[in-house]
Design an enzyme around this catalytic site. Structure first.
Site, PDB file in Angstrom:
ATOM      1  N   GLN A 255       4.072   2.087  12.993  1.00 50.24           N
ATOM      2  CA  GLN A 255       2.409   1.597  12.284  1.00 50.24           C
ATOM      3  C   GLN A 255       1.888   1.279  13.906  1.00 50.24           C
ATOM      4  O   GLN A 255      -0.036   1.269  13.449  1.00 50.24           O
ATOM      5  CB  GLN A 255       2.369   0.078  11.683  1.00 50.24           C
ATOM      6  CG  GLN A 255       3.153  -0.166  10.244  1.00 50.24           C
ATOM      7  CD  GLN A 255       2.315   1.508   9.368  1.00 50.24           C
ATOM      8  OE1 GLN A 255       0.607   1.106   8.733  1.00 50.24           O
ATOM      9  NE2 GLN A 255       2.932   2.556   8.971  1.00 50.24           N
ATOM     10  N   HIS A 258      -1.493   3.960  14.938  1.00 48.11           N
ATOM     11  CA  HIS A 258      -2.218   4.738  13.895  1.00 48.11           C
ATOM     12  C   HIS A 258      -3.701   4.053  14.822  1.00 48.11           C
ATOM     13  O   HIS A 258      -4.647   4.747  14.658  1.00 48.11           O
ATOM     14  CB  HIS A 258      -1.983   3.382  12.623  1.00 48.11           C
ATOM     15  CG  HIS A 258      -2.005   3.888  12.033  1.00 48.11           C
ATOM     16  ND1 HIS A 258      -1.856   5.103  11.346  1.00 48.11           N
ATOM     17  CD2 HIS A 258      -0.806   3.719  10.645  1.00 48.11           C
ATOM     18  CE1 HIS A 258      -1.142   5.667  10.121  1.00 48.11           C
ATOM     19  NE2 HIS A 258      -0.470   4.745  10.193  1.00 48.11           N
ATOM     20  N   GLU A 322      -0.161  -5.380   4.176  1.00 45.88           N
ATOM     21  CA  GLU A 322      -0.415  -4.255   3.670  1.00 45.88           C
ATOM     22  C   GLU A 322       1.222  -3.866   3.021  1.00 45.88           C
ATOM     23  O   GLU A 322       1.337  -2.738   1.840  1.00 45.88           O
ATOM     24  CB  GLU A 322      -0.839  -3.376   4.542  1.00 45.88           C
ATOM     25  CG  GLU A 322      -0.950  -1.627   3.924  1.00 45.88           C
ATOM     26  CD  GLU A 322      -2.000  -0.553   4.721  1.00 45.88           C
ATOM     27  OE1 GLU A 322      -2.720   0.354   4.865  1.00 45.88           O
ATOM     28  OE2 GLU A 322      -1.607  -1.273   6.553  1.00 45.88           O
ATOM     29  N   HIS A 323       1.872  -3.355   4.373  1.00 49.15           N
ATOM     30  CA  HIS A 323       3.802  -3.180   4.058  1.00 49.15           C
ATOM     31  C   HIS A 323       4.256  -3.698   4.573  1.00 49.15           C
ATOM     32  O   HIS A 323       3.750  -4.542   5.460  1.00 49.15           O
ATOM     33  CB  HIS A 323       3.650  -1.929   5.643  1.00 49.15           C
ATOM     34  CG  HIS A 323       2.596  -0.645   5.229  1.00 49.15           C
ATOM     35  ND1 HIS A 323       1.130  -0.997   6.049  1.00 49.15           N
ATOM     36  CD2 HIS A 323       2.979   0.341   4.440  1.00 49.15           C
ATOM     37  CE1 HIS A 323       1.083   0.794   5.748  1.00 49.15           C
ATOM     38  NE2 HIS A 323       1.274   0.935   4.746  1.00 49.15           N
ATOM     39  N   ASP A 356       3.967   6.714   3.631  1.00 49.59           N
ATOM     40  CA  ASP A 356       3.121   7.218   4.393  1.00 49.59           C
ATOM     41  C   ASP A 356       3.119   8.862   3.837  1.00 49.59           C
ATOM     42  O   ASP A 356       1.938   9.721   3.200  1.00 49.59           O
ATOM     43  CB  ASP A 356       2.882   7.469   5.870  1.00 49.59           C
ATOM     44  CG  ASP A 356       2.028   6.058   6.634  1.00 49.59           C
ATOM     45  OD1 ASP A 356       2.150   5.608   5.382  1.00 49.59           O
ATOM     46  OD2 ASP A 356       2.536   5.796   7.323  1.00 49.59           O
ATOM     47  N   HIS A 415     -27.026 -11.814 -34.456  1.00 44.39           N
ATOM     48  CA  HIS A 415     -25.630 -11.792 -34.879  1.00 44.39           C
ATOM     49  C   HIS A 415     -25.091 -12.114 -35.550  1.00 44.39           C
ATOM     50  O   HIS A 415     -24.438 -10.832 -36.064  1.00 44.39           O
ATOM     51  CB  HIS A 415     -24.853 -12.210 -32.804  1.00 44.39           C
ATOM     52  CG  HIS A 415     -24.980 -11.695 -31.557  1.00 44.39           C
ATOM     53  ND1 HIS A 415     -26.180 -11.797 -31.172  1.00 44.39           N
ATOM     54  CD2 HIS A 415     -24.480 -11.264 -31.319  1.00 44.39           C
ATOM     55  CE1 HIS A 415     -25.646 -11.156 -30.184  1.00 44.39           C
ATOM     56  NE2 HIS A 415     -24.611 -10.846 -29.768  1.00 44.39           N
TER      57      HIS A 415
END
Length: 427
Positions: A255, A258, A322-323, A356, A415
């Site tokens: 990670q 990235h 996230e992960h 991924d 109504h």
């Protein structure tokens, strides 16, 4: 990396702070680009492509010849790998289909729900330091399963005005035929407003840097939906003395490479294990082509030790990764107890890299704590739930009086009258 031992709960917010800029820091730039693209269309897009990507293009559209050349340049081995991933992603997302739900709530009152595809969607595919062709699979495959009619794909060009062949090959494989060499803020703006060459879409998908994330959020002010606020990647691993330090270090580095603004966190109930992982990171990082990027991301990493697993889990849920990787002897405690995470990976042989690329789950996931309220991309992300109802004479007679009473209590005479007229005719 920074090591923290048994932090008090009031310190957690600072410990877990993401290394990202606030919206206010970059919104002015995003707004400026948006306004110009809205007013000048393709001219503004080309201007910002030249400014941000360093290349001037005669046309934003990828030609059929470029796609043909891309197909020829991708190796057969990579094509086979992409095919395997596509098959698994297709299998997992097809399984998410649901049938129409129909029920008679009262005798004569029939209600049902059906899902219909979003007609026009836009895909943003990062192509800078890492051309994420895998993201095309994660987005175009469920879009096709859902039945979306129009798919627009934007991805930034390189300095020569070209797009990575794997991106073009994968897009073509997934049936995407509208591919544009446009990246960053201007791509999101183009899909938001539409230009002479790029269609306006109803919903935008895809990850990106902080500027893209803010651009997507700004798009929501112009009647365009987005998948989620997906910014810089992040990973949290919880591990104990039973985990393999080499595996954990490799996951953290996967990670970290990235981007410099990625963040990785290790939480452990084994103090010595933090040192073992540190040594492995220092060894493995030397072999990475993206070592410089990973090194800067590791500087933002946090290694946190807790004496007990209850506090460890509480901190993890507060972070909302996230992960989330679980490699502990008591994995069920964390798997059953996690409430805030984008995607969970369990055991020694489940690296985050699998999600991924090729296991089948979607890798477009909420970051920056948004896992507390957002789901990752799934088949329903490309669809809308629509409700239907049909009421018979018997049905309106059964529920009509209740409607009249409720409408009158709210002071909405029209109504009430819409029901009263019908009931009068049925007497």
């Amino acid at each position: 990396m920074k090591k923290i031992y048994n932090p008090k709960q009031e310190e957690w917010a600072e410990i877990l702070r993401r290394p990202t800029k606030t919206i206010e820091d970059i919104e002015a730039t995003v707004s400026e680009v948006f306004n110009e693209v809205k007013q000048k269309g393709d001219d503004a897009v080309q201007k910002y492509t030249s400014l941000f990507d360093g290349v001037s293009l005669e046309s934003n559209l990828v030609s059929s010849e470029e796609i043909k050349l891309a197909k020829e340049s991708v190796s057969e081995e990579l094509k086979a790998a992409i095919a395997l991933a596509k098959s698994n992603i297709t299998t997992f997302h097809k399984a998410q289909k649901t049938d129409r739900i129909r029920v008679e709530t009262t005798s004569g009152v029939s209600c049902w729900q059906e899902k219909r595809p979003i007609e026009k969607i836009g895909l943003y595919i990062p192509g800078g330091t890492a051309p994420l062709f895998s993201t095309i699979l994660m987005l175009a495959v469920p879009a096709e399963i859902a039945g979306c009619k129009e798919v627009v794909l934007c991805t930034p060009p390189d300095k020569e005005g070209k797009v990575n062949p794997a991106i073009l090959y994968t897009a073509a494989l997934c049936g995407v035929d509208k591919i544009y060499k446009v990246g960053g803020i201007q791509a999101i703006a183009a899909m938001t407003f539409g230009t002479e060459s790029i269609s306006k879409v109803y919903k935008i998908f895809g990850p990106g840097n902080q500027f893209v994330t803010v651009a997507k959020q700004l798009a929501t002010r112009h009647n365009v939906a987005i998948d989620m606020p997906a910014g810089p990647s992040e990973l949290l691993v919880v591990a104990d003395e039973t985990a393999k330090a080499a595996y954990v270090a490799s996951d953290l580095l996967s990670q970290a490479e990235h981007g410099v603004d990625s963040q990785v966190v290790l939480v452990s109930t084994a103090k010595d294990f933090l040192e073992e992982v540190t040594e492995e990171i220092e060894s493995q990082i030397q072999l990475l082509p993206r070592m410089e990027i990973a090194q800067k991301a590791i500087e933002n990493s946090r290694f946190v030790y807790f004496e007990n697993r209850q506090e460890a889990l509480a901190l993890i849920n507060e972070y909302g990764p996230e992960h989330f990787i679980v490699v502990t002897a008591d994995e069920d405690f964390y798997v059953n107890g996690i409430t805030n995470a984008g995607s969970v990976f369990i055991g020694d042989y489940t690296p985050e890299s699998a999600g991924d690329y090729a296991s089948g789950t979607n890798h477009t996931l909420p970051t920056n704590g948004y896992a507390k309220q957002y789901s990752g991309v799934n088949l329903d992300s490309f669809m809308k739930s629509m409700t239907f109802q049909k009421i018979s004479k018997e049905g309106i007679q059964k529920i009509g009086p209740s409607i009249e009473l409720m409408a009158e209590a709210e002071g909405l005479a029209a109504h009430k009258n819409a029901v009263s007229l019908r009931l009068k005719d049925l007497k």
